[in-house]
Every structure is written in C-alpha cells, then in structure tokens.
Write a protein that holds these residues in place. Structure first.
Motif, PDB file in Angstrom:
ATOM      1  N   ASP A 148       6.524  41.945  69.837  1.00 48.53           N
ATOM      2  CA  ASP A 148       7.232  42.263  68.587  1.00 48.53           C
ATOM      3  C   ASP A 148       6.270  41.914  67.451  1.00 48.53           C
ATOM      4  O   ASP A 148       5.336  42.645  67.204  1.00 48.53           O
ATOM      5  CB  ASP A 148       8.572  41.524  68.517  1.00 48.53           C
ATOM      6  N   SER A 176      15.994  43.156  74.920  1.00 52.31           N
ATOM      7  CA  SER A 176      16.747  44.378  74.626  1.00 52.31           C
ATOM      8  C   SER A 176      16.803  45.298  75.849  1.00 52.31           C
ATOM      9  O   SER A 176      17.711  46.128  75.955  1.00 52.31           O
ATOM     10  CB  SER A 176      16.111  45.146  73.464  1.00 52.31           C
ATOM     11  N   ASN A 226      15.107  47.817  76.494  1.00 47.45           N
ATOM     12  CA  ASN A 226      14.994  49.202  76.018  1.00 47.45           C
ATOM     13  C   ASN A 226      16.345  49.816  75.664  1.00 47.45           C
ATOM     14  O   ASN A 226      16.499  51.032  75.660  1.00 47.45           O
ATOM     15  CB  ASN A 226      14.272  50.093  77.044  1.00 47.45           C
ATOM     16  N   LEU A 227      17.334  48.978  75.408  1.00 44.10           N
ATOM     17  CA  LEU A 227      18.661  49.483  75.032  1.00 44.10           C
ATOM     18  C   LEU A 227      18.857  49.263  73.538  1.00 44.10           C
ATOM     19  O   LEU A 227      18.256  48.374  72.944  1.00 44.10           O
ATOM     20  CB  LEU A 227      19.744  48.763  75.836  1.00 44.10           C
ATOM     21  N   GLU A 228      19.746  50.065  72.952  1.00 44.92           N
ATOM     22  CA  GLU A 228      19.862  50.052  71.495  1.00 44.92           C
ATOM     23  C   GLU A 228      20.936  49.129  70.952  1.00 44.92           C
ATOM     24  O   GLU A 228      20.852  48.679  69.816  1.00 44.92           O
ATOM     25  CB  GLU A 228      20.120  51.467  70.997  1.00 44.92           C
ATOM     26  N   ARG A 258      23.009  46.478  66.663  1.00 47.06           N
ATOM     27  CA  ARG A 258      21.632  46.486  67.159  1.00 47.06           C
ATOM     28  C   ARG A 258      21.113  45.061  67.287  1.00 47.06           C
ATOM     29  O   ARG A 258      21.516  44.193  66.520  1.00 47.06           O
ATOM     30  CB  ARG A 258      20.743  47.272  66.183  1.00 47.06           C
ATOM     31  N   PRO A 259      20.205  44.843  68.224  1.00 47.28           N
ATOM     32  CA  PRO A 259      19.661  43.488  68.374  1.00 47.28           C
ATOM     33  C   PRO A 259      18.731  43.159  67.213  1.00 47.28           C
ATOM     34  O   PRO A 259      18.216  44.073  66.570  1.00 47.28           O
ATOM     35  CB  PRO A 259      18.877  43.579  69.680  1.00 47.28           C
ATOM     36  N   VAL A 260      18.493  41.891  66.955  1.00 42.27           N
ATOM     37  CA  VAL A 260      17.601  41.548  65.855  1.00 42.27           C
ATOM     38  C   VAL A 260      16.309  40.924  66.325  1.00 42.27           C
ATOM     39  O   VAL A 260      15.239  41.311  65.884  1.00 42.27           O
ATOM     40  CB  VAL A 260      18.312  40.681  64.799  1.00 42.27           C
ATOM     41  N   ALA A 261      16.368  39.963  67.196  1.00 42.86           N
ATOM     42  CA  ALA A 261      15.143  39.285  67.616  1.00 42.86           C
ATOM     43  C   ALA A 261      15.131  39.179  69.129  1.00 42.86           C
ATOM     44  O   ALA A 261      14.708  38.194  69.694  1.00 42.86           O
ATOM     45  CB  ALA A 261      15.058  37.905  66.971  1.00 42.86           C
ATOM     46  N   ALA A 262      15.572  40.241  69.785  1.00 51.02           N
ATOM     47  CA  ALA A 262      15.782  40.176  71.229  1.00 51.02           C
ATOM     48  C   ALA A 262      14.494  40.312  72.018  1.00 51.02           C
ATOM     49  O   ALA A 262      14.422  39.908  73.163  1.00 51.02           O
ATOM     50  CB  ALA A 262      16.759  41.262  71.654  1.00 51.02           C
ATOM     51  N   GLY A 263      13.456  40.900  71.410  1.00 47.39           N
ATOM     52  CA  GLY A 263      12.229  41.143  72.166  1.00 47.39           C
ATOM     53  C   GLY A 263      12.541  41.976  73.395  1.00 47.39           C
ATOM     54  O   GLY A 263      13.341  42.903  73.347  1.00 47.39           O
ATOM     55  N   ARG A 264      11.918  41.586  74.529  1.00 48.79           N
ATOM     56  CA  ARG A 264      12.161  42.386  75.727  1.00 48.79           C
ATOM     57  C   ARG A 264      13.550  42.143  76.287  1.00 48.79           C
ATOM     58  O   ARG A 264      13.959  42.793  77.239  1.00 48.79           O
ATOM     59  CB  ARG A 264      11.078  42.144  76.760  1.00 48.79           C
ATOM     60  N   ALA A 268       8.223  38.142  72.591  1.00 47.08           N
ATOM     61  CA  ALA A 268       8.438  38.915  71.371  1.00 47.08           C
ATOM     62  C   ALA A 268       7.609  38.398  70.192  1.00 47.08           C
ATOM     63  O   ALA A 268       6.760  39.096  69.667  1.00 47.08           O
ATOM     64  CB  ALA A 268       9.916  38.916  71.019  1.00 47.08           C
ATOM     65  N   TYR A 269       7.861  37.175  69.772  1.00 49.74           N
ATOM     66  CA  TYR A 269       7.193  36.656  68.587  1.00 49.74           C
ATOM     67  C   TYR A 269       6.215  35.547  68.974  1.00 49.74           C
ATOM     68  O   TYR A 269       6.501  34.733  69.835  1.00 49.74           O
ATOM     69  CB  TYR A 269       8.210  36.057  67.607  1.00 49.74           C
ATOM     70  N   TYR A 300       7.335  31.886  65.023  1.00 52.50           N
ATOM     71  CA  TYR A 300       8.674  32.404  64.724  1.00 52.50           C
ATOM     72  C   TYR A 300       9.518  31.391  63.955  1.00 52.50           C
ATOM     73  O   TYR A 300      10.416  30.783  64.514  1.00 52.50           O
ATOM     74  CB  TYR A 300       9.321  32.790  66.063  1.00 52.50           C
ATOM     75  N   PRO A 313       9.620  46.757  73.347  1.00 52.34           N
ATOM     76  CA  PRO A 313      10.785  47.272  74.063  1.00 52.34           C
ATOM     77  C   PRO A 313      11.711  47.980  73.075  1.00 52.34           C
ATOM     78  O   PRO A 313      11.920  47.500  71.968  1.00 52.34           O
ATOM     79  CB  PRO A 313      11.444  46.010  74.619  1.00 52.34           C
ATOM     80  N   LYS A 314      12.220  49.122  73.469  1.00 56.09           N
ATOM     81  CA  LYS A 314      13.097  49.871  72.563  1.00 56.09           C
ATOM     82  C   LYS A 314      14.332  49.053  72.220  1.00 56.09           C
ATOM     83  O   LYS A 314      14.699  48.136  72.937  1.00 56.09           O
ATOM     84  CB  LYS A 314      13.503  51.191  73.210  1.00 56.09           C
ATOM     85  N   GLY A 315      14.964  49.428  71.130  1.00 53.83           N
ATOM     86  CA  GLY A 315      16.149  48.699  70.684  1.00 53.83           C
ATOM     87  C   GLY A 315      15.780  47.740  69.559  1.00 53.83           C
ATOM     88  O   GLY A 315      16.570  47.485  68.669  1.00 53.83           O
ATOM     89  N   ASN A 316      14.564  47.207  69.604  1.00 49.18           N
ATOM     90  CA  ASN A 316      14.110  46.343  68.515  1.00 49.18           C
ATOM     91  C   ASN A 316      13.634  47.207  67.355  1.00 49.18           C
ATOM     92  O   ASN A 316      13.037  48.263  67.558  1.00 49.18           O
ATOM     93  CB  ASN A 316      12.967  45.461  69.011  1.00 49.18           C
TER      94      ASN A 316
END
Lengths: 410, 330
Positions: free
Chosen positions: A166, B275, B277-279, B267-273, A143-144, A147, A246-249
């Motif tokens: 990210d 997550s 693809n989930l919200e 919602r996630p904050v720093a989850a990266g992958r 992601a980062y 960080y 990835p979605k959700g972020n």
C-alpha cells in the motif's frame, strides 16, 4: 544547614528535564529474543531507552509498546534488524499505543502485515528507521511500512521504506505532521497522507513506486476533512512500478506513473518539487472516484495551489484509456497537471505548472469512460493584486511541533 | 508432657473441623496492590486450582455467546470484594468496584493452558496472563506472552498464543485505558443477574431490551441476531469508536445500527492484503465477496481477523456470519 537557593533551583531544573531513574534496558539478538524484547518493552518506564544491540532479531509475533516517553534505539538501520520472516500472528511488526515515543536506528523486515504502526500515539518520532520487504514489490507484502494513525504530532525523518503493498509511509487521521528526508521505493504509494491536516511533506525522495506522494481524504471514517498540507522540495522521480496493491484498497486505483496526487482535500500547496519521469502525470488533482453515503464528506478538492515546480518528462506513457492517442494528440506527452474537472480547478502561479488538461467528468463518481479531455491553462490564485499572495496562500501552520526535532538528531 | 500437648493439638484440630470453617478469603491486597503476583495461587481465587473450584466469594458465570479462542473451553469467574457491589449500567458492562477481579481460564484437550486476570486497582484495570505448568499445579505470570504447541479442537497442530501484557490491552482497551470487555448485561442470563443481585453483589437487575442469543441455540435463532451477537463478542472489542480498530470506521457492536458502520457497502480503509481483492466489507447476499467473511476464513498474519487470539478457524462462527450475509437482502 542552609542550602543555597541556586543549588535548589539547579536540582529542581534537573528533576524537570531528566525523568527520575531513567535507565537503559539492553536487549541482544539471539535465543528468546521475542520474549526478552517484548518484556523490555513492557517493563520500560517513561524516560527509559530500550537499546537493541546490533544483530538480527528473529521474531515470531508482533511486538508492542504502551509506555509513554520511551525511546527504542538500535545500532543503525543496517545494524539492528527485526526480522519478521517467521511471524505467525498480529497485524504489524511493532505497535505503539503510547505518547512521546521515539523509534530510531533500526530496521524491520518482512512483516506479514504493516511494518510499524503507532495508533493514538501523540508526538511520535520515527528517525532513521528502515522497513523493507526484501522480495521486492509483491502483492503478498504488508500494506504500510511506517503507519502512524489517529495521532497529533508526527515526525517521520530520515527513514527508508521499500516494498509496501500500500503506502511506504502512511499517515492517517492525524494532525501536525512532518514527513521529511525519507526515501521510499518499490511501494504502491511512496508517501500517503490521508484524512489528515497540517502536514508538511518535504525533502523526500520517492522513486519506482506506482505513485509518489498522495494526499487523500476518504468518507465513512471517524476523522475526515483532510487539508492544509504543504508538499515542497521533494524529488518525485520515475514512479513507474505497476500497481501491485490488493484490489479494494483505495491505492489499487492509483495509476502507474503518478507523481503527486491530491484527492478531496482542502488547501494543498505543491511547491519547489522536482517531478521527473512519471509516465502518467506529474500532478493529479481529483475528486473521490466512488459512490459514497456520508453527508459529512466533501469529495472534491478545494484550494489547491501549484507553484514553481521543476517538471520534466512526465505524461509520456500514461496508464489511462486511449493513452497512446492522447499522447499523440498532445504532441508527445500529456500536460503535467491532470484535473478531473469536478469542483474547482487547481490554481498555479506560472510557468509549466499552469499547463494542464481536464477530463471534464460530468460529475463526481463518473468514470474515465465519461471523460471529454481538453487542454486547460490553470489560473493564478485569487488575490487582491495580480493574483499574488492571496487567501489561497494564507494558511495555518503545518508540520510537527518543533519540540520533536530534538529527538531526531544523529 | 509432650504427649499431652500432642493430644491437645489433636483435640483442637477436631474442634475446628466440627464447626463450619470460614471460607478461605481472597487475598484482596494482591488485587489492589502495585505488584504483579508471580503465580496465580497468590490471589486465593480457588479452593482447588487444578479443578478450577473457586472459593465461595468467587462467582462463576457464562456468556450467552462467548469469544472463540481456538476452540478452548473457557471458565469465567468474577470476584467482588466482600461488602461491595457491582453497579448495573443498562444493557452494557457491569460496573465493577475497585478491588474486583475477572478471571478466565482457558482449557484445551482437558488441560489448563492459561488463566488471564483483570484486576481493578485504584489507578485502573490491569490485565495479566498466567500460564499453567505441565503438572497443572500452578500458573505463572508470563508478561511477554508465549506460544505453546498444542493440538487444536480439530486435532491439527496449533500454535496457541498466550497474549503479552500489551496485547491484553489491544483487546481490552477503550480510549487507551484497560477496560473489561465483559460481562455485559445483554450477553448474560437474566437468572444469573438476578442471583447476583439477590446475593447482594449487584445493585439491581438491569433491564435489557435485546439479548444476544445463546450460542448453542443459534441455528434456531434469527440469523442476524446470532451473527451480530458473534460479531459483538469476537470483533467489537476492537471494532468500536474507542477501540484499537477505531480508525477503520467499521463498528460491530451489538447496539450499532448504521449499516455502513456495520460494513454493509463499506469500502476498506487500511486493510492491505486483508481486502482479498474484494471491494466491500459486507456485500448483501454474497458472503464470498465480503471482506468480513474472507478475513474470518483466513489463518494468515496480515489477513486473519481477529488479529490476536485466533490460530484456528471457527467453522461455527463462519457459518453464522455466512448465513447472515447470505440472507441479507441485496
């Protein structure tokens, strides 16, 4: 025997400046690098330097440092490479949890999660660090890149990040921050400052990301109320990589081709940047887009001032519903500044910076499909005379403590 | 003359055996000193280390619901120095005096793998990992951690990770200082607490409003209690306002009551992958779309949770959390 006072004073001064028994621990690449490097990071004492020799360190697990005042120094961002291609566990390549740490002159490659994370690590310096996912932009990248989070005093200087899924450089829930002279490419967000205050983002090159520089505030976090941030003199050029987060972020919602984006912050000044060739918008000022349940949270941007940026070839191929028609309606390119129409509009000093359009969203949390776009001319900042200098321009100091500069020298 | 001496020695030996021998003492100075003992036997915690038989002043205990560690069996002990007491602190952590130690041995496939000790020194707690040798005679300090190739509980190969000293703190850290995760009164049997108090090692038996259910009784227990107990033990050492995951805003402690902090609609904050693809962390009624469950069901670095100490899936834990989210009203 009497010892002259001057000598006592000199010796005392030395004792104050040089930590007692400060030493250099040398670590070479090769067999057993994981254990040897980790042990060095554990046995180091405040003031010590852990020196990484040139070479490629093949690592299988995350590393961590929890001793104050340690410098980890390599033989240059192309010379010393911590290679995490074979990483089996941990959420990042290197985790720092102590204060006054300097990380410099080495690279981190292909971590499974984040590249380097420093949490609750005050007065941290990242200098000439490289974090790369070598396969280019991919959703499976970490992601980062860099960080720092939950820290006071952050300096990220002369670093290079590529491929973060990210943000390349992400500073979260922190204050007194300088991010300068870095280069971020092929990441979803180039530089992201989130839920943080008193940040200076200057002299960076962000290119070929989905979005260049993001200043965000999000709800339901222990630290909120981001703001008092300056974004000045950056090159924000051709950020046109399709979003691969990835979605959700939250960054998964950043539109391809965003130059500078401010969301839900209080007091951001955007000045002296060259923002060129970002297909959706040069500058975007918006509210938090989702529903939320947090009475402490303020979802709309306030006191955003845009002054004298160089804006060119932006908004030509926006990733928005009906983008082509909008471009045609606006005569070939969207105006450089996009405001969602919620809360108070950003202010601009003059010139191209005042040319904007509003989505006129009816309320926070309503989507783009409710937009009724219209052109908009941004007003000058409110002030006593001719709109110049005013309360909106008066601000608390920004940036990392000046004392950190001494640790970011060649 | 020499013979006489030998006879006297023998006699002396016989006398010593016939009287009750004093219990072998724990080497308190090893716990409170500033050195890191190189081998586990230096502490004197065990009469038989291989058999994990403690000396009388080292007390074994169990947790109602334990942390999953790749299916390892865990043997837990607490040492409280002679003449001292632990103090009850309501539902929570027992306050152990300086000089106390917590000892946890991990056993897989009938073999001792590692023993982790937490030592309460005057300057604070120190966490040290010891790895057992092949002959099961001694465990050696392994500050930098280690990976060991083992067979997991399901028989599959397992790259078992012994944490390094810093990783100990990632889980055992509260506001940057090493602190024991347990034992907490709400995860201990009342009878064990009563016995400790009776033995003079605990100042009083704490009143506990709500206890974590026994893990082996989880299928009969309320789904929410079983899952919340599991999350407390497996996640909340990081996911609390002062832990390593404080910046996530996701807090999974037993006493947490705010649905958003528990991840419901968060919602996630720093989850990266991570997550996937989930919200949302938890979607009521829908474990398959809950990030919390997704990350438990992964073994991949950067996705799998917990980040440390898990190289195999925990099907029982997953089932408990799945049931809790599945039964949650939308």
């Amino acid at each position: 025997m009497r010892i002259p006072t001057a000598i006592i004073a000199a010796v005392s001064a030395l004792a104050l400046t040089a930590p007692a028994r400060a030493k250099t621990i040398q670590v070479a690449a090769g067999e057993g690098a994981q254990g040897r490097l980790q042990e060095a990071l554990i046995v180091a004492q405040p003031g010590d330097v852990v020196e990484l020799a040139a070479g490629r360190f093949a690592l299988t697990d995350g590393l961590s440092l929890d001793v104050n005042g340690v410098t980890v120094r390599g033989a240059g961002m192309e010379g010393t490479v911590l290679d995490f291609s074979g990483q089996q566990g941990a959420g990042e390549g290197l985790l720092v949890t102590s204060d006054d740490v300097t990380l410099r002159d080495f690279a981190v490659e292909n971590t499974k999660g984040d590249g380097i994370k420093s949490k609750g690590a005050d007065n941290v310096v990242y200098y000439r660090i490289r974090v790369t996912w070598t396969g280019g932009p991919k959703e499976t990248n970490g992601a980062y890149g860099i960080y720092p989070v939950a820290s006071t005093g952050v300096l990220v200087d002369g670093c290079k990040v590529s491929g973060a899924s990210d943000a390349g450089i992400y500073v979260g829930q922190s204050k007194a921050i300088t991010v300068r002279y870095n280069m971020v490419e092929n990441s979803v967000a180039g530089i992201e400052i989130e839920n943080s205050r008193d940040a200076l983002v200057t002299g960076n090159l962000v290119t070929r990301n989905t979005g260049g520089i993001l200043i965000f505030d999000l709800p339901n976090l222990p630290v909120m109320g981001g703001g008092n941030t300056v974004i000045s003199d950056n090159l924000v050029v051709a950020n046109d990589t399709p979003n691969f987060a990835p979605k959700g972020n939250i960054v998964a919602g950043v539109r391809r081709g965003t130059g500078v984006m401010v969301m839900a912050n209080d007091g951001v000044r955007i000045s002296g940047n060259q923002i060129h060739g970002n297909p959706t918008a040069a500058i975007m000022v918006v509210s938090y887009p989702n529903k939320f349940d947090d009475p402490r949270y303020q979802p709309s941007p306030r006191n955003i001032v845009i002054m004298v940026n160089s804006l060119d070839r932006n908004g030509t191929d926006p990733q928005v519903p009906g983008g082509a028609q909008l471009v045609a309606a606006f005569g070939g390119a969207l105006p450089p500044v996009l405001w969602d129409g919620v809360g108070t509009a950003p202010r601009a000093v003059g010139g191209a910076d005042t040319t904007a359009w509003s989505l006129n969203l009816p309320a926070q949390g309503t989507g783009f499909e409710t937009a009724k776009p219209t052109p908009l001319v941004l007003l000058r900042p409110l002030g006593p005379t001719h709109g110049m200098p005013s309360d909106a321009l008066r601000r608390a100091p920004v940036g990392a403590p000046a004392a950190l500069d001494a640790r970011a020298q060649p | 003359m020499r013979l006489l001496a030998a006879a006297l020695l023998l006699l002396g030996g016989a006398v010593a055996v016939s009287a009750t021998p004093p219990p072998p003492p724990v080497h308190d100075w090893k716990i409170t000193g500033s050195e890191y003992p190189q081998v586990l036997s230096e502490y004197g915690f065990f009469v038989s280390a291989a058999g994990q038989i403690p000396v009388p002043t080292v007390t074994p205990y169990r947790l109602n619901t334990p942390l999953w560690s790749d299916g390892a069996e865990k043997l837990r002990f607490v040492y409280i120095p002679v003449g001292q007491q632990a103090k009850a602190q309501g539902d929570g952590l027992l306050d152990l005096p300086v000089g106390a130690a917590l000892i946890k041995t991990f056993k897989l496939g009938g073999k001792l793998i590692e023993t982790r000790v937490l030592l309460h020194r005057a300057e604070g707690w120190v966490a040290l990992p010891y790895v057992w040798d092949a002959g099961q005679h001694e465990a050696r300090l392994t500050l930098g951690g280690k990976r060991i190739a083992l067979a997991g509980p399901d028989g599959k190969p397992l790259s078992y990770a012994v944490p390094n000293k810093n990783q100990c703190k990632e889980c055992h850290g509260v506001s940057g200082a090493v602190t024991p995760i347990g034992p907490k009164a709400y995860n201990l049997a009342p009878a064990w607490l009563a016995a400790l108090q009776k033995a003079g090692k605990l100042d009083r038996v704490p009143t506990v409003a709500k206890r974590i259910p026994l893990w082996e009784h989880r299928t009969h227990a309320d789904a929410a209690l079983a899952a919340r107990g599991y999350l407390d033990v497996n996640c909340a050492h990081c996911h609390n306002p002062n832990g390593a995951a404080s910046n996530s805003g996701l807090y999974l402690g037993w006493l947490e009551s705010d649905p958003i902090k528990l991840g419901i609609g968060k919602r996630p904050v720093a989850a990266g992958r991570g997550s996937g693809n989930l919200e949302f962390d938890v979607v009521p009624g829908d474990p398959a779309h809950s990030i919390l469950y997704y990350r438990m069901a992964s073994l991949e670095g950067g996705i799998a949770m917990p980040e440390l100490g898990r190289a195999a899936l925990d099907p029982d834990g997953m089932a408990a959390v799945q049931k809790w989210i599945g039964e949650m009203r939308r």
